[in-house]
Write a protein that holds these residues in place. Structure first.
Motif, short mmCIF file in Angstrom:
data_model
loop_
_atom_site.label_atom_id
_atom_site.label_comp_id
_atom_site.label_asym_id
_atom_site.label_seq_id
_atom_site.Cartn_x
_atom_site.Cartn_y
_atom_site.Cartn_z
N ARG A 133 1.26 -1.23 -0.05
CA ARG A 133 0.01 -0.33 0.07
C ARG A 133 1.03 1.62 0.37
O ARG A 133 0.49 1.84 -0.47
CB ARG A 133 -1.26 0.46 1.10
N GLU A 134 2.32 1.53 0.57
CA GLU A 134 2.88 2.02 0.21
C GLU A 134 4.53 1.85 0.16
O GLU A 134 5.29 1.12 0.74
CB GLU A 134 3.00 2.82 2.22
N PRO A 135 4.35 2.68 -1.60
CA PRO A 135 5.91 2.26 -1.92
C PRO A 135 6.89 1.97 -1.79
O PRO A 135 7.31 3.51 -0.59
CB PRO A 135 5.43 2.63 -3.27
N ILE A 136 8.24 1.79 -2.01
CA ILE A 136 9.25 2.82 -1.45
C ILE A 136 10.59 2.19 -2.99
O ILE A 136 9.90 1.31 -4.03
CB ILE A 136 10.47 2.32 -0.23
N VAL A 137 11.36 3.57 -2.86
CA VAL A 137 12.13 3.08 -3.82
C VAL A 137 12.90 1.33 -4.37
O VAL A 137 13.14 1.11 -3.52
CB VAL A 137 13.06 4.09 -4.13
N ALA A 138 12.36 1.37 -5.61
CA ALA A 138 13.48 -0.64 -5.98
C ALA A 138 12.21 -1.34 -5.41
O ALA A 138 13.08 -2.66 -5.04
CB ALA A 138 14.82 -0.12 -5.34
N GLY A 139 11.07 -0.66 -4.73
CA GLY A 139 10.43 -2.11 -4.37
C GLY A 139 8.75 -2.39 -4.87
O GLY A 139 8.74 -2.99 -4.43
N SER A 140 9.41 -2.19 -6.46
CA SER A 140 8.13 -2.58 -6.62
C SER A 140 7.98 -4.12 -7.49
O SER A 140 6.50 -4.46 -7.27
CB SER A 140 8.03 -1.85 -8.48
N VAL A 141 9.00 -4.71 -6.45
CA VAL A 141 8.45 -6.50 -7.26
C VAL A 141 7.60 -6.91 -5.66
O VAL A 141 6.73 -7.68 -5.66
CB VAL A 141 9.77 -7.10 -7.35
N ALA A 142 8.68 -6.04 -4.55
CA ALA A 142 7.94 -6.07 -3.42
C ALA A 142 6.73 -5.99 -3.26
O ALA A 142 5.32 -6.66 -2.96
CB ALA A 142 8.77 -5.89 -1.88
N SER A 143 5.98 -5.06 -4.13
CA SER A 143 5.32 -4.21 -3.88
C SER A 143 3.93 -5.53 -4.54
O SER A 143 2.46 -5.67 -4.20
CB SER A 143 4.33 -2.93 -4.62
N LEU A 144 4.37 -5.66 -6.20
CA LEU A 144 3.59 -6.51 -6.87
C LEU A 144 3.14 -7.51 -5.72
O LEU A 144 2.07 -8.20 -5.62
CB LEU A 144 3.94 -6.93 -7.74
N ALA A 145 4.41 -8.46 -5.03
CA ALA A 145 4.27 -9.93 -4.67
C ALA A 145 3.12 -9.58 -2.87
O ALA A 145 1.93 -10.25 -2.95
CB ALA A 145 5.52 -10.00 -4.00
N ASN A 146 3.59 -8.18 -2.39
CA ASN A 146 2.29 -7.90 -1.36
C ASN A 146 0.64 -8.12 -1.79
O ASN A 146 0.09 -8.01 -1.31
CB ASN A 146 2.99 -6.86 -0.56
N GLY A 147 0.50 -6.83 -2.83
CA GLY A 147 -0.12 -7.41 -3.20
C GLY A 147 -0.73 -8.30 -3.72
O GLY A 147 -2.47 -9.05 -3.30
N ALA A 148 -0.21 -8.74 -4.48
CA ALA A 148 -1.19 -10.08 -4.59
C ALA A 148 -1.70 -11.06 -3.85
O ALA A 148 -2.77 -11.76 -3.65
CB ALA A 148 0.27 -11.03 -5.77
N VAL A 149 -0.69 -11.33 -2.74
CA VAL A 149 -0.75 -11.97 -1.74
C VAL A 149 -2.35 -11.22 -0.40
O VAL A 149 -2.51 -12.39 -0.34
CB VAL A 149 0.54 -12.32 -0.74
N GLU A 150 -2.24 -10.12 -0.57
CA GLU A 150 -2.90 -9.75 0.24
C GLU A 150 -4.39 -9.35 0.00
O GLU A 150 -5.92 -10.27 0.30
CB GLU A 150 -3.48 -8.44 0.68
N SER A 151 -4.98 -9.84 -2.24
CA SER A 151 -5.83 -10.13 -2.63
C SER A 151 -6.12 -11.01 -2.72
O SER A 151 -7.43 -12.03 -2.66
CB SER A 151 -5.81 -10.07 -3.81
N PHE A 152 -4.67 -12.00 -2.87
CA PHE A 152 -5.00 -13.88 -2.81
C PHE A 152 -6.30 -13.99 -1.82
O PHE A 152 -7.26 -15.08 -1.02
CB PHE A 152 -4.25 -14.69 -3.34
N VAL A 153 -5.79 -13.89 -0.29
CA VAL A 153 -6.53 -14.29 1.04
C VAL A 153 -7.22 -13.29 1.09
O VAL A 153 -8.52 -14.30 1.61
CB VAL A 153 -5.26 -13.52 1.75
N LYS A 154 -7.64 -12.72 0.36
CA LYS A 154 -9.40 -11.80 0.94
C LYS A 154 -10.32 -13.60 -0.69
O LYS A 154 -11.40 -13.71 0.26
CB LYS A 154 -9.54 -10.91 0.23
N ALA A 155 -9.97 -13.62 -1.39
CA ALA A 155 -10.98 -14.46 -2.40
C ALA A 155 -10.51 -15.99 -1.44
O ALA A 155 -11.78 -17.04 -1.94
CB ALA A 155 -9.87 -14.05 -4.20
N ALA A 156 -9.76 -16.77 -1.20
CA ALA A 156 -9.46 -18.27 -1.02
C ALA A 156 -10.64 -17.77 0.27
O ALA A 156 -10.79 -19.27 0.56
CB ALA A 156 -7.85 -18.05 -0.85
#
Lengths: 214, 214
Positions: A133-156
């Motif tokens: 939800r709050e990015p840092i520079v050089a963290g776009s893969v981490a942001s992507l991964a965290n967002g993916a898992v959080e939405s997956f959790v809601k769906a699962a």
């Protein structure tokens, strides 16, 4: 609690009977603290890691997730404190870096859930983080991964009941500020003790489909 | 607008000069409507699709993303209305289904941005959807993909300025209710006209790092 009494602190021990928990990534900073907290609360903890722990598996390989459950089944709960992603400026990343982040933090945790359905009776607790939800520079893969898992959790959550699933999504932890604080200027850190309480809440509490921000 | 005047409707034409836009997935329901809206507003639109459009590329293959930019560079804006993910109950999904969803909706759009940096001067608009925040049964891969892209958009925005990047995250569209309405019981649909306005807002407006929910 009885009327007139107030809850004034953390329960040192669990009010639920000890359960058997698979803890992934128990050798890391958060995993070590979660491990101690679970033991203090009377749970049986089986630690899982690539190079340390009671059981040695590389969970970025879905076949090894299956092997883990073949070795450990049945368990009451699974708690993950592991996920590797590359940190690089966006312009320096490659498609393979994004694939590595997907394998290292997303698919590894998804497979714990998907393949765990026949083996896990209670709950899954996955790890994400503030970068969703709050990015840092050089963290776009981490942001992507965290967002993916959080939405997956809601769906699962809506498909696996009565089993439960939640994410714990900490910001930088106070105990790691020396190493990582420069990447989070002005962002309030969270104490490890509060992160471990989020894991306790997920494993012992009634909620599902939640993203706990300790 | 002058004091005392009120904005009472949509501007039929853009107030910014026509720009050159790469539109991915222009043959789908949303893409077709976005295409017409961009043309109506005076933009030059190059359509991209696997089997139709001005340029034919399969963007789930990162090498073909590079070939697309080699053919179309430079462009002012990229707008994506394409993303394929499998829909199955969680218990029926395989690890390869999750990999396919990642390639089909996440990496394809990430590569448009990453590889587009030397070729795109204005903005990137990616497509996600309501399942990032409100799940449906059998939609866990879609949820995961949408959550991944939305967090990536927030992260990429801080690294690619003065270029901009946003996501458009619609719920089921009114014009698709006959086909998909049963999967979204009681959820208010959104009209295609409102979805297209979110694309206009992303391309012509000043904001970046946003998830527009039309």
């Amino acid at each position: 609690m009885p009327c007139g009494k107030h809850f004034t602190g953390r329960l040192a021990r669990s009010t639920v009977p000890g359960v058997k928990i698979l803890l992934i990534g128990a050798s890391g900073l958060i995993g070590t603290a979660v491990h101690k907290t679970f033991l203090d609360r009377g749970h049986d903890v089986l630690t899982v890691g690539r190079t340390s722990g009671d059981l040695r598996f590389d969970l970025t390989d879905p076949e090894q997730v299956g092997a883990l459950y073949a070795a450990a089944s049945p368990v009451d709960a699974v708690a993950s404190a592991a996920g590797d992603v590359p940190f690089k400026p966006l312009a320096d990343l490659t498609a393979d870096d994004f694939r590595a982040g997907f394998a290292g933090k997303v698919l590894s945790q998804v497979e714990l859930v998907r393949q765990g359905l026949p083996h896990v009776s209670g709950s899954f607790t996955l790890i994400t983080g503030v970068l969703a939800r709050e990015p840092i520079v050089a963290g776009s893969v981490a942001s992507l991964a965290n967002g993916a898992v959080e939405s997956f959790v809601k769906a699962a959550a809506i498909e696996i009941a009565p089993r439960r699933i939640n994410a714990v999504s900490p910001t930088v932890v106070t105990e790691a500020l020396d190493a990582y604080g420069d990447f989070f200027p002005g962002m309030p850190p969270v104490d490890l003790a509060d992160v471990t309480q989020a894991y306790v809440r997920s494993v012992e509490g009634p909620l599902t489909g939640q993203v706990f921000i300790p």
